[in-house]
Write a protein that holds these residues in place. Structure first.
Motif, mmCIF file in Angstrom:
data_model
loop_
_atom_site.group_PDB
_atom_site.id
_atom_site.type_symbol
_atom_site.label_atom_id
_atom_site.label_comp_id
_atom_site.label_asym_id
_atom_site.label_seq_id
_atom_site.Cartn_x
_atom_site.Cartn_y
_atom_site.Cartn_z
ATOM 1 N N ARG A 1 0.822 -1.218 0.000
ATOM 2 C CA ARG A 1 0.000 0.000 0.000
ATOM 3 C C ARG A 1 0.855 1.266 0.000
ATOM 4 N N THR A 2 1.954 1.202 -0.728
ATOM 5 C CA THR A 2 2.901 2.307 -0.759
ATOM 6 C C THR A 2 3.411 2.478 -2.181
ATOM 7 N N TYR B 1 -3.174 4.141 5.331
ATOM 8 C CA TYR B 1 -2.498 4.043 4.038
ATOM 9 C C TYR B 1 -3.147 4.984 3.031
ATOM 10 N N ILE C 1 -3.262 4.404 -0.210
ATOM 11 C CA ILE C 1 -3.929 3.655 -1.271
ATOM 12 C C ILE C 1 -4.576 2.390 -0.715
ATOM 13 N N THR C 2 -5.561 1.902 -1.436
ATOM 14 C CA THR C 2 -6.366 0.765 -0.976
ATOM 15 C C THR C 2 -5.845 -0.573 -1.489
ATOM 16 N N LYS C 3 -4.887 -0.546 -2.397
ATOM 17 C CA LYS C 3 -4.390 -1.774 -3.022
ATOM 18 C C LYS C 3 -2.976 -2.057 -2.535
ATOM 19 N N ASP C 4 -2.679 -3.327 -2.264
ATOM 20 C CA ASP C 4 -1.355 -3.670 -1.749
ATOM 21 C C ASP C 4 -0.238 -3.253 -2.693
ATOM 22 N N THR C 5 -0.416 -3.524 -3.982
ATOM 23 C CA THR C 5 0.617 -3.190 -4.964
ATOM 24 C C THR C 5 -0.027 -2.592 -6.199
ATOM 25 N N TYR D 1 -7.307 4.350 -6.765
ATOM 26 C CA TYR D 1 -6.981 3.569 -5.569
ATOM 27 C C TYR D 1 -6.609 4.433 -4.362
ATOM 28 N N THR E 1 -7.188 6.240 -0.973
ATOM 29 C CA THR E 1 -8.098 6.059 0.154
ATOM 30 C C THR E 1 -8.781 7.388 0.463
ATOM 31 N N THR F 1 -7.627 9.359 5.202
ATOM 32 C CA THR F 1 -6.389 8.734 5.661
ATOM 33 C C THR F 1 -5.844 9.374 6.936
#
Length: 627
Positions: free
Chosen positions: A354-355, A552, A554-558, A568, A570, A573
Motif C-alpha cells: 500500500r505504498t 495508508y 492507497i487501498t491496493k497492496d501493490t 486507488y 483512500t 487517511t
C-alpha cells in the motif's frame, strides 16, 4: 501458538520422513491461511524455530514448494526474503563483529586498499524509504572500514527535472538519518572531463555519432542489428559531436553511442547512448540548475557513473540488482578507457504494501493537496516516516537486516514498526489521556479531600526515565467508552491507584455525563475485569492535545504499471481526536516520544503551546500489531 506448539512441531518437521510429514505440513499450512507470521504481527521465536526445522529437512522443503501447501510456501519464502538473519542463524555461527556491534553478515570483498563508497542521488525529488536503504548501506560499509569514507555525489545530468531545493532537501534528510559523509560533489563538476573523454572515445573508435530515427534505433537494438552510422569515420563523428555541443539544428538530430557489441546477448552492451540532448517534451527548455546554459548536451548515467566513480576514488559502488545486466557495461567503460577499477556490490531494492515510491505519483499527491507536503506522515519519504515516529535506529536496523538479500520483496510495514516499538518501549515516558468528547465526570466517594500530589515513575520498569507528579483527588474524568462498559455495583480498578465500586450509574443517559465510584482500596486488582485510566480534573491538572492517527494512502497492496493512482486513493487517511491530557506533557519537546497508556505510542509533532489554539499535537506511532 493457538493451533499447535512450535516446540513440538519443529522437531517433528526436522526429522519426519516422506511417509509421516504431510499431516504436519497440512497443519502448518492451515494455520497460516490468514497469517503472515506464526507468532503475531512480527517475526517470532516460533517462526524461527519452525522455519529452521523445515529448512533442515529436504523432504519438508520439497513438499512445501511442490505439493500444494500454498500458505506454508508463501510463509517460508517470505521469512527467507524478509529476514535473512534467520537464514544466517540457521547456517551456523559467524565471526563476531570486530567493533562489538550487531553482525548483519554483510561485507565487501577487496578491501585491502581501503573502502570509499558513494551515494549518488538524482536531485529531482525528496528521498524516500527506498533511497534510505542505499544511503544506510553505503554509510554502514564506510563506517566498518578503518578510514572508510562515504561520498555524496549528485547525479545531475538531466536539467529537465533537477532543482537546487531537492539537493538541499536530500542533504538535510541524510543528516536526519545520522549519515556522515566526507564530501559533496556533482556529476556536473566533471562535465568537461566527460566531454573530453567522449571525444577521445570517438577518435579511438570506441564511440560514434548516430542520427538514426529513435524508433528505428530502438528496433535495431532489439533485433541486434548494427546502426547505419556504426562505421562512420571518427573525424565525421567528432564533427557531429561538436555540432551537438554547439546546439545546432544538425547537432540536435544526433546522439553519441558507444561502439561495444550491437549483437550482444546483453541488451545493455548493444551500443548504448552515452551523450544526448535533454528531452523536455512539452516543457520549455530550461538551464541546468548549476551550469546554466553552458552545456547543450549531457552524458548519460551509464557513461558518467563509472567514469566519475573512478575519478573520485570510489572503491566499492553499491547498486541495486536492477543494474545487474549493466555491470558488464560498467566494467567495459573502465577497461576501454583504462581507468582505475571499481568493485560492484549489489543489493535488492525494497517495496512496501500500500505504498508507492514513484516520484511522479508522490509529486501528484503533494501538488494536488492530498497530503500537506513532502514531510506528511502518510508519505514514505524519509522526512515523512521520521515525522510519523520511526526512529533512525529502527530504520537502520531494518535496512541492514535486509542488506544481504538479492530478492526484491514487498514488505509489510508491520515488520519495521515492530522493531521501532522494541526500541521505544523501554525508554519512553508514560502519561494518561482522556478523550475530550463525552468525557465522564466522576465523583470518587471516599476520595481524598483535599487533593494531593505524589511523585510516580514515568516508566514502571525503568527508573532512569524519571518521575512525574500525579494528582489524587475526589473529582476525576474517565473515557466515555470505559463508563459505558460498566455495570451497576461492578468493581473496577483505577490504574496506579486501587479498586473502586461503580455507584450511581445511569445508563439511560447516552452519552453518560457523570457517575460515582466508591473507593475500595482493600480490593484485589487481580479480581477485576476492567482496569481503566483516569485523570484528576483539578484545575491546572489537564491540558489539551490533538491525537492524530494515519492510514495508508492507497487501498491496493501493490499498484500495477497500468493502474491509475486516483482509482486507488483512500478517501480518508487521517483522523484526529481531541483529548485532555496529563499536564506533565508540558515538558515534552517536538520530536520526543511518549506512551499514552491504553492508547499507544505517540511522537510530539508540536509541543504544548505550539499547536492550534495552544494544544499539543501528537502523532500516533504504529507498533506492528493491532491498533
Amino acid at each position: 501458538m493457538a493451533a499447535f506448539d512450535a516446540d513440538v512441531l519443529a522437531p517433528t518437521l526436522a526429522t519426519a520422513d516422506f511417509k509421516t510429514i504431510e499431516p504436519h505440513l497440512a497443519q502448518l499450512d492451515k494455520y497460516l491461511t490468514l497469517r503472515t507470521y506464526l507468532g503475531g504481527y512480527s517475526l517470532s521465536e516460533a517462526d524461527e524455530k519452525v522455519w529452521t526445522a523445515v529448512r533442515s529437512n529436504k523432504v519438508a522443503v520439497g513438499l512445501i514448494r511442490k505439493a500444494g501447501f500454498a500458505n506454508a510456501a508463501r510463509w517460508f519464502k517470505y521469512i527467507e526474503d524478509a529476514h535473512p538473519e534467520v537464514k544466517e542463524k540457521a547456517a551456523g555461527p559467524k565471526k563476531a563483529d570486530k567493533k562489538g556491534g550487531a553482525n548483519y553478515n554483510i561485507g565487501l570483498s577487496n578491501t585491502d586498499n581501503g573502502v570509499v563508497t558513494r551515494f549518488p542521488p538524482e536531485p529531482s525529488g525528496f528521498l524516500h524509504i527506498g533511497h534510505a536503504k542505499a544511503a544506510l548501506l553505503n554509510d554502514y560499509f564506510a563506517k566498518q572500514a578503518p578510514d572508510g569514507k562515504l561520498l555524496v555525489r549528485f547525479d545531475d545530468t538531466n536539467p529537465t527535472k533537477e532543482k537546487q531545493e531537492f539537493e538541499d532537501a536530500i542533504l538535510h534528510d541524510l543528516e536526519l538519518m545520522d549519515i556522515k559523509y566526507v564530501s559533496v560533489s556533482h556529476t556536473s563538476d566533471y562535465f568537461q572531463e566527460l566531454y573530453d573523454t567522449c571525444e577521445k572515445m570517438i577518435l579511438d573508435g570506441g564511440a560514434y555519432a548516430d542520427d538514426t530515427n529513435p524508433e528505428i534505433q530502438k528496433d535495431d537494438r532489439k533485433n541486434r542489428l548494427p546502426s547505419k552510422c556504426r562505421d562512420r569515420p571518427a573525424e565525421e563523428s567528432l564533427a557531429m559531436f561538436r555540432e551537438m555541443k554547439a546546439g545546432t539544428d544538425l547537432g540536435r538530430t544526433h546522439c553519441i553511442r558507444a561502439r561495444i557489441a550491437y549483437n550482444s546477448s546483453n541488451g545493455s552492451m548493444r551500443d548504448p547512448v552515452i551523450y544526448r540532448f535533454p528531452n523536455f517534451k512539452d516543457k520549455e527548455p530550461a538551464p541546468h540548475h548549476r551550469t546554466g546554459w553552458t552545456w547543450n548536451i549531457y552524458p548519460t548515467y551509464d557513461f558518467a557513473c563509472p567514469v566519475v566513480d573512478s575519478l573520485e576514488g570510489v572503491t566499492h559502488a553499491l547498486r541495486t540488482t536492477e543494474y545487474a545486466d549493466r555491470n558488464e557495461q560498467y566494467h567495459w567503460f573502465l577497461e576501454n578507457l583504462k581507468l582505475r577499477k571499481v568493485n560492484l556490490w549489489e543489493f535488492a531494492r525494497i517495496n512496501f504494501i500500500r505504498t508507492f515510491l514513484s516520484k511522479r505519483k508522490l509529486t501528484k499527491v503533494v501538488d494536488t493537496g492530498r497530503v500537506t507536503g513532502w514531510d506528511d506522515p502518510r508519505l514514505p519519504t524519509v522526512r515523512g516516516i521520521l515525522r510519523r515516529g520511526l526512529t533512525v535506529a529502527a530504520l537502520r536496523e531494518f535496512m541492514l537486516k535486509q542488506g544481504p538479500s538479492r530478492n526484491i520483496v514487498t514488505m509489510d510495514w508491520t515488520t519495521i514498526w515492530a522493531i521501532n516499538k522494541r526500541m521505544l518501549d523501554p525508554v519512553v515516558p508514560r502519561f494518561i489521556a482522556v478523550e475530550k468528547k463525552d468525557a465522564v465526570a466522576v465523583t470518587l466517594i471516599g476520595g481524598p479531600e483535599p487533593s494531593y500530589k505524589e511523585d510516580r515513575p514515568k516508566h514502571a520498569k525503568n527508573p532512569d526515565v524519571g518521575t512525574k507528579k500525579v494528582t489524587f483527588g475526589s473529582k476525576l474524568i474517565i473515557d466515555q467508552a470505559d463508563a459505558a462498559s460498566f455495570a451497576a455495583d461492578e468493581e473496577i480498578t483505577l490504574m496506579s491507584w486501587g479498586n473502586a465500586i461503580v455507584r450511581g450509574l445511569d445508563k439511560s443517559a447516552s452519552p453518560i455525563k457523570d457517575l460515582q465510584l466508591e473507593l475500595h482500596l482493600a480490593g484485589d486488582f487481580k479480581t477485576t475485569d476492567k482496569k481503566i485510566t483516569w485523570l484528576s480534573s483539578d484545575e491546572g491538572n489537564l491540558v489539551e492535545a490533538e491525537l492524530w492517527d494515519f492510514g495508508y494512502l492507497i487501498t491496493k497492496d501493490t499498484l500495477e504499471k497500468d493502474d491509475e493512482l486516483d482509482d486507488y486513493l483512500t478517501p480518508v487517511t487521517a483522523t484526529m481526536t481531541e483529548a485532555l491530557v496529563d499536564a506533565n506533557i508540558a515538558e515534552l519537546k517536538e520530536g520526543e516520544f511518549l506512551q499514552l497508556e491504553r492508547k499507544g505510542y505517540f511522537r510530539v509533532d508540536k509541543a504544548l503551546g505550539k499547536g492550534p489554539e495552544g494544544r499539543a499535537v501528537l502523532f500516533k506511532v504504529p507498533t506492528g500489531g493491532k491498533s
